[in-house]
Design a protein around this motif. Sequence first.
Motif: not given
Length: 781
Positions: A578, A615, A617-619, A637, A639-640, A656, A663, A693
């Motif tokens: 990660t 995976k 993710n962007y936040e 947010e 996610g892919y 996801f 949420s 997501k």
Amino acid sequence: MANNAMAFDPFVVSDIRLEGLTRVPAGTVFASLPIEKGDRLDRLRAGEAIRVLFKTGFFNDIQMKRQGDILVINFVERPAISKLTLSGNKDIKTEDLMKGLKEIGLSEGETFDRLQLDRITQELTRQYNNRGKYNVSIKPRVEDIDRNRVNITIDVVEGKASKIRHFNIVGNDSFADDDITENFESRASNWLSWYKRDDQYSREKLSGDLEKLQQFYQDRGYVDFNVESTQVAVSQDKREIFVTANVREGEIYKLVDLKLAGDLVLDEEALRRLIPAKVGETYSRADVERGAESITKVLSNIGYAFAEVSPLPDVNAEKREIGVTLMVQPGQRVYVRRVTFVGNDRTQDEVLRREMRQLEGTWFSQAAIDRSKIRLQRLGFFKSVEVETPKVPGANDQIDVVVRVEEQSAGSFQFGLGYSQIQGLITSVSLQQRNFFGTGNTVGVTVQNNSFVKRFDFSFLDPYFTDDGISLGYQLGYRELDNGDANQAQFTTDTASGDVVMGIPLSETNTVSLSMGIDRNKLTTTDGATPESLIQYLVTELGDRDRFPIPNNNPTTGQPNVPAGPFRQWTVNTWKLTAGWASDSRNKFFAPTRGTYQRVFGEVALPGSDLEYYKLNYEYARYFPMGERFSLLTRTEVGYGDGYGKTGSLPFYESFYAGGVRSVRGFEDNTLGPVEASPANRDFFQPLGGAFKFVNTTELIFPTPFTKTDSDSAQFSAFVDVGNVWKEPREFGRGDLRASAGLSFKWQAPVGPIIINFAVPLKKEDGDRTESIQFSFGSQF
């Protein structure tokens, strides 16, 4: 005051004897007494001396007698205040009221004069009137006790605050009332007053509002603006207040000249770029003051700790023009001799020193001081952090930096009982020490149990594994999870994991993180309960497995006379890498009101794992201040995930999910996105999650009701949520988005975070599982 000088013939005083003194020192009396040995004393002069002694305020009675040529003065001292007590005060703190009494000479240990009782009533009434409470009742009681002392008890009945019925501004021809009073703290009663309390009169608030009024006009060029008079009228029953402010707007002035004078230190053009005010435009006091503050900050960051920049106006009333000279007085440039810490009894100096951005032996920098304070506050080890910069005696070019901290417990041992709608009863035991033996290291152990999960975790983190701030830690965990009870598809997972974690700071707000670990995951499916597509995924990717009758006890398979059961089990070994990047400029951790948070991270199951996938993710979250106590949050947010190599798609247990208390609120936890009918009940649909997501939130954060100040532990907001989950990105469609709106309350309680949401779905489809009230409380890990 009676003249208590006994009738006697004039005589020359050979000695003076004082009688009756117990608390008042004889030296104090002699210092005030206008008679000395050898003086000729007559009745007239004795009477004058008694008047002088009475003025000291120490005595109730004074008598003078003559014994031969000796002057004898008898005193009866006034009592001392032994105890001063206030009762019934709620709106004004006791210490604030006591401060006002002390200013009129009334405090414990002081001499008491019964004439002061009226002054007590007047002073406390004044303080309450300033808060808009005109019905206040003040009743002091005096109790005589031994040794010439008294106890004073002041009973306060505050009554209700008077409310502003009308707030009228007379003379504002250029602007509407609503425009100029937009940021006022004082307003006439309105439908929001029960919440904002802006209709409660206060002299301090009114003074501040009138200053805002003057600032409003002078920021728009009205240099001659003036509040001519202010009238505050109280109704006969003292329940309503009528405020009238008479103003004179004057004319609009233009800024025709802007000069810099004094010792500029830096290049003049560079300093001018810091000033938002521009020659030829309408004059704005705010722009000029912001320019002065910017120059002061720049100078303070290069060692000029005591720099002053003063705007000097030159007004031409005839032409309606104004020129401004910014007088720069940098003062002596100073450097920091020593940085010391006070109050860190448990925490090692090194833990604080490594957060300091102001270093010893370098030029003083206010920006470095401010940043150091923020970093120390974010550690979570201290209730308060205060920084002082005293001058070094005898050295004009040196200062010390003294950091005073008040420590708080950075460790906890909790036996937690909590509840959430999706998890049910939560029991957990958590031992965590974020400042292990004062080193700043974090050690944690958690054991959790509820209706669908059993979990054990152990973690360790050294935030300064190297002097450059590289952090290093590891995590070990074991989890048994019944996904069906978590509003997911019906299957169970038993996971054992271990990770090594590293963080690398790039700047004050940017960090890169890396982790490497291994998971051993046992997945158990149930024929007739687990969706068929999930079973077929495992069969296709990993091959079929024998059925057995006892869940999570596969070794019985293959033994003679054991009938086949509904359960199948697959073991998946995964090496995970990660990597992520985070940027955090928020002003607070739990309840921020300004700043930005961004995080990008990716997880990949490395080649050689039983299933190969990744995976991303962007936040993103940004807080916009809106006035003094409101802020706007926008949060997104995305996610892919997908499979690669020998794996066709993202494993379903890594999907996801969306919906729930954290949420898209108003929809049940984890229920949005693709679903599949249960094999045993075709009318019941099980959420599958998805590989893509998207969730977006817009949230207006405002002061918690019924509180006077903002709290770092509580947050109240109104929100609009939009989002959903799709099987893969190409299926994304705006028409599939779900939306909700509502109110949210979050509280960082001693037992753990409490979240209560009231939400109404704005856009939903048939089959969506909704709920209006969602809550979660207690320690959750």
